[in-house]
Design a protein around this motif. Sequence first.
Motif, mmCIF file in Angstrom:
data_model
loop_
_atom_site.group_PDB
_atom_site.id
_atom_site.type_symbol
_atom_site.label_atom_id
_atom_site.label_comp_id
_atom_site.label_asym_id
_atom_site.label_seq_id
_atom_site.Cartn_x
_atom_site.Cartn_y
_atom_site.Cartn_z
ATOM 1 N N LEU A 118 -3.727 18.488 -22.834
ATOM 2 C CA LEU A 118 -2.666 18.392 -23.697
ATOM 3 C C LEU A 118 -1.862 17.234 -24.088
ATOM 4 O O LEU A 118 -1.822 16.677 -25.101
ATOM 5 N N ASN A 119 -1.258 16.210 -23.337
ATOM 6 C CA ASN A 119 -0.881 14.648 -23.224
ATOM 7 C C ASN A 119 -1.608 13.787 -24.450
ATOM 8 O O ASN A 119 -0.770 13.261 -25.315
ATOM 9 N N GLN A 120 -2.727 13.827 -24.828
ATOM 10 C CA GLN A 120 -3.418 13.235 -25.475
ATOM 11 C C GLN A 120 -3.035 13.804 -26.649
ATOM 12 O O GLN A 120 -2.490 12.758 -27.398
ATOM 13 N N GLU A 121 -3.223 15.203 -26.578
ATOM 14 C CA GLU A 121 -3.069 15.826 -28.625
ATOM 15 C C GLU A 121 -1.480 14.806 -28.395
ATOM 16 O O GLU A 121 -1.704 14.881 -29.700
ATOM 17 N N LEU A 122 -0.910 15.193 -28.284
ATOM 18 C CA LEU A 122 1.052 14.969 -28.196
ATOM 19 C C LEU A 122 0.954 13.462 -28.889
ATOM 20 O O LEU A 122 1.295 13.049 -29.545
ATOM 21 N N ARG A 123 0.300 12.500 -27.162
ATOM 22 C CA ARG A 123 0.081 11.435 -27.696
ATOM 23 C C ARG A 123 -0.174 10.718 -29.551
ATOM 24 O O ARG A 123 0.319 9.975 -29.997
ATOM 25 N N GLU A 124 -1.548 11.680 -29.250
ATOM 26 C CA GLU A 124 -2.061 11.383 -30.846
ATOM 27 C C GLU A 124 -1.141 11.716 -32.741
ATOM 28 O O GLU A 124 -1.340 11.109 -33.861
ATOM 29 N N LYS A 125 -0.108 12.132 -32.394
ATOM 30 C CA LYS A 125 1.023 13.124 -32.447
ATOM 31 C C LYS A 125 1.900 11.970 -33.084
ATOM 32 O O LYS A 125 3.349 13.002 -33.484
ATOM 33 N N ASN A 126 1.799 11.164 -32.539
ATOM 34 C CA ASN A 126 2.854 10.479 -31.850
ATOM 35 C C ASN A 126 4.544 10.984 -31.788
ATOM 36 O O ASN A 126 5.263 10.523 -31.257
ATOM 37 N N ILE A 127 3.881 11.571 -30.359
ATOM 38 C CA ILE A 127 4.892 12.577 -29.315
ATOM 39 C C ILE A 127 4.534 12.122 -27.857
ATOM 40 O O ILE A 127 3.737 12.330 -27.280
ATOM 41 N N PHE A 128 5.666 10.870 -27.141
ATOM 42 C CA PHE A 128 5.386 11.322 -26.267
ATOM 43 C C PHE A 128 6.107 11.472 -25.282
ATOM 44 O O PHE A 128 5.982 11.146 -23.699
ATOM 45 N N GLU A 132 10.540 16.908 -26.485
ATOM 46 C CA GLU A 132 10.797 16.553 -28.198
ATOM 47 C C GLU A 132 9.987 17.959 -28.660
ATOM 48 O O GLU A 132 10.229 18.842 -30.283
ATOM 49 N N VAL A 133 8.609 18.490 -27.918
ATOM 50 C CA VAL A 133 7.966 19.593 -28.444
ATOM 51 C C VAL A 133 8.923 21.366 -28.277
ATOM 52 O O VAL A 133 9.334 21.766 -27.047
ATOM 53 N N GLN A 134 8.654 22.390 -29.458
ATOM 54 C CA GLN A 134 9.524 23.902 -29.814
ATOM 55 C C GLN A 134 8.331 24.425 -29.238
ATOM 56 O O GLN A 134 8.573 25.308 -28.332
ATOM 57 N N TYR A 135 6.953 24.494 -30.281
ATOM 58 C CA TYR A 135 6.192 25.084 -29.838
ATOM 59 C C TYR A 135 4.390 24.302 -30.496
ATOM 60 O O TYR A 135 4.651 22.610 -30.734
ATOM 61 N N ALA A 136 3.770 24.247 -29.061
ATOM 62 C CA ALA A 136 2.496 23.854 -29.494
ATOM 63 C C ALA A 136 0.964 25.007 -29.297
ATOM 64 O O ALA A 136 1.372 25.577 -28.845
ATOM 65 N N ASN A 141 -9.750 24.941 -34.529
ATOM 66 C CA ASN A 141 -11.212 23.712 -34.656
ATOM 67 C C ASN A 141 -10.923 22.921 -33.348
ATOM 68 O O ASN A 141 -11.644 20.929 -33.330
ATOM 69 N N GLY A 142 -9.482 23.422 -32.416
ATOM 70 C CA GLY A 142 -9.683 21.938 -30.941
ATOM 71 C C GLY A 142 -8.402 21.440 -30.757
ATOM 72 O O GLY A 142 -8.238 21.120 -30.214
ATOM 73 N N LYS A 143 -8.241 21.123 -32.227
ATOM 74 C CA LYS A 143 -6.851 20.669 -32.571
ATOM 75 C C LYS A 143 -4.874 21.202 -31.913
ATOM 76 O O LYS A 143 -5.257 22.769 -32.019
ATOM 77 N N VAL A 144 -4.406 20.345 -31.295
ATOM 78 C CA VAL A 144 -3.262 20.938 -31.327
ATOM 79 C C VAL A 144 -2.181 20.257 -32.113
ATOM 80 O O VAL A 144 -2.288 19.515 -33.078
ATOM 81 N N SER A 145 -1.370 22.090 -32.748
ATOM 82 C CA SER A 145 -0.264 21.489 -33.806
ATOM 83 C C SER A 145 0.708 21.487 -32.892
ATOM 84 O O SER A 145 0.965 22.654 -32.114
#
Length: 236
Positions: A118-128, A132-136, A141-145
């Motif tokens: 999950l953290n890897q997916e967030l980092r790929e969206k420039n969220i470290f 900062e996340v309200q909804y994930a 297709n296996g990607k996190v919005s």
Amino acid sequence: MAHVWEVVARSAAAFVIMMVIARILGKSTIAQMTYHDFVAAITLGAITANLAFNVKMNLWELLAALVTFSFIAFILMVISLRSRPLRKWISGQPTIVIQDGKILENNMKKLKITLDTLNQELREKNIFDIEEVQYAILELNGKVSVLRKPDYLPVVHKDLNILSKVKQAFPIELIMDGRWIEDNLQQNSIDKQWLLSQIKMKGKSVHEISYAVMTSNNQLFFDYYEDRIGHPVDKE
């Protein structure tokens, strides 16, 4: 030698057949890779490999299996387009993994997703920072919005009451690899002589241009073969 040529012919036939199947199933199947898409891709890949290299297996039996599985994949795609309940069962459905800034551990366990993933997916969206996340949401297709919290959303023109007076359009590619893209010029009524004059003003010729595009702001952008960069970055 005849054995080799048979493998070559079968490989070429397998490639052509898979290209036809891919065109029939469409781009969305390739891009999304839902449950039934994944199963179909693995199965069709295995059959195609046998079709190409396993000369001991009957060619017509392999073709029959390939057509059958392709037909099943196509029918499932049609069903999932027409029936939402069946689509949920065939393709699955998005799953919330963070709600109101809180991680839903039960959903994570059901999906077999670790916090590291999950953290890897967030980092790929420039969220470290997960704060900062309200909804994930884990998509089909296996990607996190991700929807950020209001305090962490970027500022846009509307927030500043700035109205853009420039009408944006879709970029138009004009030259690629030193050659005109004639269809784009004709479809968008762009005068080639006018474009040539713009190129001459830059002191260049068409063959010196790697890429030319009319940007979304109606500006011309040129990239030349000769970049004149003294020390290009070469990061291995």
